[in-house]
Design a protein around this motif. Structure first.
Motif, PDB file in Angstrom:
ATOM      1  N   GLU A  15       7.300   1.291   1.063  1.00  0.00           N
ATOM      2  CA  GLU A  15       5.854   1.041   1.072  1.00  0.00           C
ATOM      3  C   GLU A  15       5.195   1.670   2.294  1.00  0.00           C
ATOM      4  O   GLU A  15       4.133   2.310   2.196  1.00  0.00           O
ATOM      5  CB  GLU A  15       5.594  -0.465   1.060  1.00  0.00           C
ATOM      6  N   ALA A  16       5.824   1.486   3.448  1.00  0.00           N
ATOM      7  CA  ALA A  16       5.251   2.006   4.690  1.00  0.00           C
ATOM      8  C   ALA A  16       5.187   3.527   4.689  1.00  0.00           C
ATOM      9  O   ALA A  16       4.166   4.128   5.065  1.00  0.00           O
ATOM     10  CB  ALA A  16       6.066   1.507   5.880  1.00  0.00           C
TER      11      ALA A  16
ATOM     12  N   TYR B 175      13.951  -7.796   7.943  1.00  0.00           N
ATOM     13  CA  TYR B 175      14.454  -7.679   6.581  1.00  0.00           C
ATOM     14  C   TYR B 175      15.791  -6.950   6.541  1.00  0.00           C
ATOM     15  O   TYR B 175      16.195  -6.288   7.503  1.00  0.00           O
ATOM     16  CB  TYR B 175      13.437  -6.919   5.704  1.00  0.00           C
TER      17      TYR B 175
ATOM     18  N   GLN C  60      12.460  -1.758   0.259  1.00  0.00           N
ATOM     19  CA  GLN C  60      11.115  -1.801  -0.320  1.00  0.00           C
ATOM     20  C   GLN C  60      10.036  -1.730   0.756  1.00  0.00           C
ATOM     21  O   GLN C  60       9.030  -1.029   0.594  1.00  0.00           O
ATOM     22  CB  GLN C  60      10.936  -3.073  -1.153  1.00  0.00           C
ATOM     23  N   LYS C  61      10.257  -2.438   1.850  1.00  0.00           N
ATOM     24  CA  LYS C  61       9.289  -2.418   2.941  1.00  0.00           C
ATOM     25  C   LYS C  61       9.165  -1.015   3.546  1.00  0.00           C
ATOM     26  O   LYS C  61       8.065  -0.548   3.854  1.00  0.00           O
ATOM     27  CB  LYS C  61       9.694  -3.419   4.025  1.00  0.00           C
TER      28      LYS C  61
ATOM     29  N   GLN D  49      11.383  -2.755  10.823  1.00  0.00           N
ATOM     30  CA  GLN D  49      11.580  -3.649   9.687  1.00  0.00           C
ATOM     31  C   GLN D  49      12.954  -4.326   9.692  1.00  0.00           C
ATOM     32  O   GLN D  49      13.111  -5.422   9.122  1.00  0.00           O
ATOM     33  CB  GLN D  49      11.397  -2.884   8.369  1.00  0.00           C
TER      34      GLN D  49
ATOM     35  N   GLU E 264      15.181  -5.776   0.191  1.00  0.00           N
ATOM     36  CA  GLU E 264      13.862  -6.085   0.730  1.00  0.00           C
ATOM     37  C   GLU E 264      13.485  -5.109   1.849  1.00  0.00           C
ATOM     38  O   GLU E 264      12.347  -4.652   1.927  1.00  0.00           O
ATOM     39  CB  GLU E 264      13.846  -7.518   1.272  1.00  0.00           C
TER      40      GLU E 264
END
Length: 270
Positions: free
Chosen positions: A248-249, A237, A244-245, A233, A241
């Protein structure tokens, strides 16, 4: 009318006999029979045979050979009626003879689908990790009547299922150390369902395994997965941001938010 002139033993098959006949035009080979047919019809030298009797003897011997094939097929293990039928069809045995053979085998208690189902279930319980639904499916595929299959499966009790499923689950749990505990549990649930265990058993196993969770192993799995996600990521990013990525993952992989936050806000903080 023909007269038996000689009866000789076959060289390669001592229990089979060649019958030679003379119909008035000199001796010639007539047919061969098994010892059982020879004795049953009291075949002997100088006995007169008409064509109808000869035809009957040949048919009787053909039936006996097919019956012997079935007996040999049964010598390796128990078989269902369907298995015997399929085997004889493969050997190109006449349908009329197949019916007679199956009737004889049943009368002699050499085939019994109910007994087969009971023995099959006991063997599967002792030698495999398959659950009852998978075993029942195997019985149906072998041609066992659904009633017999259902009766046999009843011996596969909830307690036996639970013991087997729990043993299987504990063996697999932890083998995928790179995955979260929740993800491992989800995979185990799917695996146990595929093995043929009931939903009630799978749920009970899941409840029993909650105490198997090891915090150190969970953290190590999170770090491995987290570092991998971060490397990927960070190429796209940064800052909030990126965080957050990654959250989520990792959450999709089954890790808790608290553990994810600990990972992100510790030494791995961007």
């Amino acid at each position: 009318m023909a007269k038996i002139t000689r009866i000789t033993t076959q060289k390669k098959h001592k229990n089979r006999f060649n019958i030679f006949l003379d119909d008035g035009n000199g001796e010639k080979y007539g047919f061969s029979v098994d010892e059982a047919v020879l004795v049953e019809y009291r075949l002997r030298k100088y006995l007169d045979l008409d064509q109808a009797t000869i035809t009957s003897l040949i048919q009787k011997d053909t039936l006996h050979k097919s019956y012997t094939l079935a007996i040999n097929f049964l010598s390796y293990r128990m078989r269902t009626k369907k298995e015997i039928r399929d085997y004889l069809i493969q050997k190109e045995v006449d349908e009329e003879h197949i019916a007679q053979i199956l009737d004889k085998l049943s009368a002699e208690h050499l085939i019994d689908d109910r007994q087969f189902a009971d023995a099959f279930v006991r063997t599967r319980m002792q030698t495999t990790s398959k659950g009852p639904m998978l075993v029942r499916q195997e019985l149906i595929q072998k041609g066992v009547d659904e009633v017999f299959a259902h009766e046999a499966i009843e011996m596969y009790t909830f307690e036996i299922q639970l013991e087997k499923a729990l043993k299987l689950a504990k063996k697999k749990l932890g083998s995928s150390s790179k995955k979260s505990f929740r993800q491992q549990i989800q995979q185990l649930q799917g695996s146990l369902m595929q093995k043929g265990f009931s939903a009630d058993v799978v749920n009970e196993v899941t409840a029993n395994l909650q105490n198997e969770k090891k915090d150190d192993a969970e953290w190590e799995a999170l770090v491995k997965q987290g570092e991998k996600v971060l490397r990927k990521q960070r190429q796209k990013y940064s800052g909030f941001e990126l965080e957050q990525k990654v959250k989520e993952a990792l959450y999709r992989k089954g890790f808790t938010i608290d553990l994810i936050n600990t990972f992100l806000h510790g030494e791995h903080e961007d």
